[in-house]
Design a protein around this motif. Sequence first.
Motif, short mmCIF file in Angstrom:
data_model
loop_
_atom_site.label_atom_id
_atom_site.label_comp_id
_atom_site.label_asym_id
_atom_site.label_seq_id
_atom_site.Cartn_x
_atom_site.Cartn_y
_atom_site.Cartn_z
N UNK A 118 0.82 -1.22 0.00
CA UNK A 118 0.00 0.00 0.00
C UNK A 118 0.85 1.27 0.00
N UNK A 119 2.06 1.16 -0.51
CA UNK A 119 2.95 2.33 -0.51
C UNK A 119 2.37 3.52 -1.25
N UNK A 120 1.54 3.27 -2.26
CA UNK A 120 0.95 4.37 -3.02
C UNK A 120 -0.26 4.97 -2.33
N UNK A 121 -0.74 4.38 -1.23
CA UNK A 121 -1.99 4.83 -0.63
C UNK A 121 -1.84 5.28 0.83
N UNK A 122 -0.76 4.90 1.49
CA UNK A 122 -0.54 5.31 2.88
C UNK A 122 0.01 6.72 2.94
N UNK A 123 -0.10 7.34 4.10
CA UNK A 123 0.45 8.69 4.27
C UNK A 123 1.89 8.67 4.74
N UNK A 124 2.27 7.70 5.55
CA UNK A 124 3.60 7.66 6.17
C UNK A 124 4.04 6.21 6.33
N UNK A 125 5.34 6.02 6.54
CA UNK A 125 5.85 4.67 6.75
C UNK A 125 7.14 4.72 7.55
N UNK A 126 7.42 3.60 8.19
CA UNK A 126 8.73 3.36 8.78
C UNK A 126 9.48 2.46 7.80
N UNK A 127 10.66 2.90 7.38
CA UNK A 127 11.43 2.14 6.40
C UNK A 127 12.84 1.91 6.94
N UNK A 128 13.43 0.79 6.57
CA UNK A 128 14.82 0.56 6.90
C UNK A 128 15.68 0.93 5.71
N UNK A 129 16.83 1.53 6.01
CA UNK A 129 17.76 1.96 4.97
C UNK A 129 19.18 1.74 5.48
N UNK A 130 20.13 1.73 4.55
CA UNK A 130 21.54 1.51 4.88
C UNK A 130 22.26 2.84 4.91
N UNK A 131 23.00 3.09 5.99
CA UNK A 131 23.74 4.34 6.12
C UNK A 131 25.11 4.22 5.43
N UNK A 132 25.83 5.35 5.36
CA UNK A 132 27.13 5.35 4.69
C UNK A 132 28.10 4.40 5.38
N UNK A 133 27.92 4.19 6.69
CA UNK A 133 28.79 3.29 7.42
C UNK A 133 28.40 1.83 7.31
N UNK A 134 27.34 1.54 6.56
CA UNK A 134 26.91 0.16 6.38
C UNK A 134 25.91 -0.32 7.40
N UNK A 135 25.48 0.56 8.31
CA UNK A 135 24.50 0.16 9.31
C UNK A 135 23.09 0.16 8.72
N UNK A 136 22.26 -0.75 9.21
CA UNK A 136 20.85 -0.77 8.84
C UNK A 136 20.08 0.00 9.91
N UNK A 137 19.31 0.98 9.48
CA UNK A 137 18.64 1.87 10.43
C UNK A 137 17.22 2.16 9.96
N UNK A 138 16.35 2.48 10.91
CA UNK A 138 14.95 2.74 10.58
C UNK A 138 14.69 4.25 10.55
N UNK A 139 13.75 4.65 9.64
CA UNK A 139 13.41 6.06 9.48
C UNK A 139 11.90 6.21 9.32
N UNK A 140 11.39 7.32 9.81
CA UNK A 140 10.01 7.71 9.60
C UNK A 140 9.97 8.69 8.43
N UNK A 141 9.16 8.38 7.43
CA UNK A 141 9.14 9.19 6.21
C UNK A 141 7.71 9.42 5.76
#
Length: 360
Positions: free
Chosen positions: A147-170
């Motif tokens: 439902x990415x096209x229909x929701x207003x917001x999401x928590x997503x995991x992404x990889x930082x420059x240091x290689x860490x996996x981190x969660x973000x609110x977008x």
Amino acid sequence: MDGERGEPHPRHAVRPAQQSYLEAAASCSGRVGPLLAALEGARGAADELAPFPGEGRTAERFAFLQRVAAEDVTAARVLEPHLDALAILHEAGMDAPRPGSTLGVFAAEAPGSVLRATPAPRAGTAAAGDGGTDAWVLDGVKPWCSLGARLTDALVTATTEGGDRRMFLVSLRQPGVTAEDTAWVARGLAEVQSGPLRFDGATARPVGGPGWYLDRPGFRWGAVGVAAAWWGGCLPFADALIAKAKRAGANQLAASRAGRVYRMLDAARAHLACAAAVIDGQEPSNDDAAAIAHAVRGTVADAVVETLAAVRDVLGPAALAFDESLARRYADLDLYVSQYHRGADDLSLATHLPDGGPRW
């Protein structure tokens, strides 16, 4: 099985926001629009729809998920990640997004799809790496965004420059987020399209530190909540099987399969209830939390598979070909429970087991 037909347990009074969503689930017929509208209308406290796990009322949380799934499996599939996102933000000590938000949790990975996170530059600087920690930028593709096209917001995991996996609110409504075309041909959960999202300089806020999302016990508790929804999705099937077994002249096969389904669902219910008690008790170690979650999910998934097989064998092709509600529930639940990766999850379970095996 307590509450097996979607009826509330006497301890679990239905809140107004819950009643509104249950009514939407009962009438949605697998359509997502009414469900999202019901979530948008839940404008009370963040735990208005369901209590947060680990705060003494986890059984009530699971009971609500199973009640929704007993009404409509698509409704549970839409609700569960929304509740999980609210619980994650609560665990991180962060406020929920603006009232009327609808939330998803996008943490899947896939070859060739990488989402990268870099700190946003501070005002007056040009280097992205010179930014603070409260504003980040996301670039790349995230797969399996339901439902990415229909929701207003999401928590997503992404990889930082240091290689860490981190969660973000977008926010998914900003110009830097685009839903890519996907050939979603699923017959089950037909309106819960799970295609990729592309992020091009989308702004985001970090949720917890590097690795926090996967390391916290709440990661496991969210997985158990999904199993509660799977369990609830089986209940109308169990009713139909038991009713056929009790009809005059029912054959022994129908009665035997109904008994087996009841036995497996009741064992899964007991396992879910035990897990809720553990979640509300003393915080377990990461290994214990992982073992509990894997074991419960496996128990429930086995019960779902047995239930679906019994529906096919006992109720026969006529039920799946001419009963729209039952056929849609069958397809929805079959796809939903495929989230359980039987071999891989049992392999992971083995790495978290205590020495000596289970104890009474």
